[in-house]
Write an enzyme that holds these catalytic residues in place. Structure first.
Site, PDB file in Angstrom:
ATOM      1  N   THR A 196       0.691  -1.275   0.089  1.00 26.60           N
ATOM      2  CA  THR A 196       0.079   0.153  -0.232  1.00 26.60           C
ATOM      3  C   THR A 196       0.975   1.339  -0.158  1.00 26.60           C
ATOM      4  O   THR A 196       1.800   1.349   0.634  1.00 26.60           O
ATOM      5  CB  THR A 196      -0.996  -0.018   1.415  1.00 26.60           C
ATOM      6  OG1 THR A 196      -1.383  -1.246   1.301  1.00 26.60           O
ATOM      7  CG2 THR A 196      -1.708   1.195   1.274  1.00 26.60           C
ATOM      8  N   GLY A 226      -9.295  -4.679   2.622  1.00 22.98           N
ATOM      9  CA  GLY A 226      -8.341  -4.690   4.085  1.00 22.98           C
ATOM     10  C   GLY A 226      -8.537  -3.235   4.637  1.00 22.98           C
ATOM     11  O   GLY A 226      -9.930  -2.572   4.751  1.00 22.98           O
TER      12      GLY A 226
HETATM   13  N1  GLY Z   1      -2.829  -2.598   3.896  1.00 20.14           N
HETATM   14  C1  GLY Z   1      -3.529  -2.980   3.028  1.00 20.14           C
HETATM   15  C2  GLY Z   1      -4.377  -4.286   2.795  1.00 20.14           C
HETATM   16  O1  GLY Z   1      -4.338  -4.987   3.756  1.00 20.14           O
HETATM   17  O2  GLY Z   1      -5.371  -4.169   2.039  1.00 20.14           O
END
Ligand code: GLY
Length: 336
Positions: A196, A226
């Site tokens: 991300t 997420g």
């Molecule tokens: N941090 C990104 C996700 O888990 O979708």
């Protein structure tokens, strides 16, 4: 002493009038932008163009992460790895200095989910749109439906994944010094695995904003969402206190309400680094032995322009660009 050294450094660059002002009798370093992982270096450059011209933090964090949405990356944008059914689904969120926020989740075939998230914030009475509804809204706002299908690199990764079809999230490591420690995934095109992109900024007017955009976990179940589009988990901004954004295993960041928890700890007086550390410690306590199999990291800025981060595993870097225009990678401290 530090302020004087900084002043001298900036004077030599002809920037002495820019970087500090006063808030609560403290010197405030601004503007300032932080973003996650080494992809943050390029993203910060775009954000800085806005900030150095006295632009709004909100515009900076939108334009910054748009750069990453277009780069080849396993975990951001339409070129990313797909879900287990072979579709790329994207999540994004954005939040401004007035506590306005917008997000999209499970969005397909739209090049810049962060822009759609901003439109949700500005042009609807809602905070979050998902799936078909989010796509329909994007089209109504003039976004183009991109062609269906995978980038050549993602296609290759997906075919390889189908051989075993095992869902095994890979811990992301970009701190090159530490790469041996956790055997990071190198994609077949030679890129390192990314994650991300989250970005937070303090502008010259002293206002904070944040953004976050991702394809989530590669080869996830269809429909999985997420932390990134969940305001309070992946991203939170309180203009009186600070801004925080998370990266890593979203399921676990949601469990601790990661970004909101960091803001509340800063409100109680903790520094950005100490606040991030406390939240990562909570996560470690919850996960116990399983923590060694995941990565989670949070970066934060407070209203004084102080910044910091903490992560679970060694190997998380974030990019920082301050008024001395020195865009650099900083290795976060870690717990295990
Ligand atoms: N941090 C990104 C996700 O888990 O979708």
């Amino acid at each position: 002493m530090l302020a004087r050294r900084k002043f001298l450094q900036l004077s030599s660059l002809g920037l002495s009038s820019l970087p500090f002002s006063s808030f609560n009798n403290k010197q405030v370093q601004k503007p300032l932008v932080l973003s996650t992982w080494d992809a943050g270096i390029n993203a910060n450059k775009a954000a800085w163009k806005v900030l150095r011209n006295n632009g709004r933090a909100l515009d900076a964090v939108e334009q910054g992460v748009m750069v990453t949405e277009l780069e080849r990356n396993c975990c951001v944008g339409l070129g990313a790895n797909p879900d287990r059914d072979g579709h790329v689904t994207l999540d994004a969120s954005i939040m401004d200095e007035f506590s306005n926020c917008g997000s999209v989740a499970f969005l397909e075939r739209i090049k810049h989910p962060i822009q759609v998230a901003r439109k949700v914030m500005e042009n609807t009475p809602h905070v979050m749109l998902v799936g078909e509804g989010a796509q329909q809204f994007a089209l109504s706002q003039g976004f183009i439906l991109e062609k269906d299908g995978l980038s050549p690199e993602a296609e290759k990764e997906y075919k390889k994944w189908l051989e075993k079809s095992e869902y095994k999230p890979v811990i992301n490591i970009e701190n090159k010094k530490n790469q041996q420690a956790f055997a990071p995934t190198r994609l077949s095109n030679g890129d390192w695995n990314h994650d991300t992109i989250g970005m937070i900024a303090l502008d010259a007017a002293g206002n904070l904003s944040g953004s976050c955009t991702t394809s989530g976990m590669g080869f996830k179940m269809r429909g999985r969402v997420g932390d990134s589009p969940i305001i309070g988990a992946g991203l939170f901004v309180d203009n009186e206190v600070g801004a925080a954004v998370a990266t890593g295993q979203g399921e676990d960041i949601i469990r601790v309400g990661g970004s909101h928890a960091v803001i509340e700890l800063m409100r109680q007086g903790l520094s950005p680094e100490a606040a991030c550390k406390k939240v990562i410690e909570r996560l470690l306590k919850i996960k116990g032995d399983q923590a060694k199999n995941i990565q989670a990291a949070i970066i934060a800025i407070n209203k004084n322009g102080e910044y910091g981060s903490y992560c679970l595993q060694k190997g998380f870097d974030y990019a920082v660009c301050t008024s001395d225009q020195n865009n650099r990678l900083v290795s976060a401290k870690f717990l295990i």
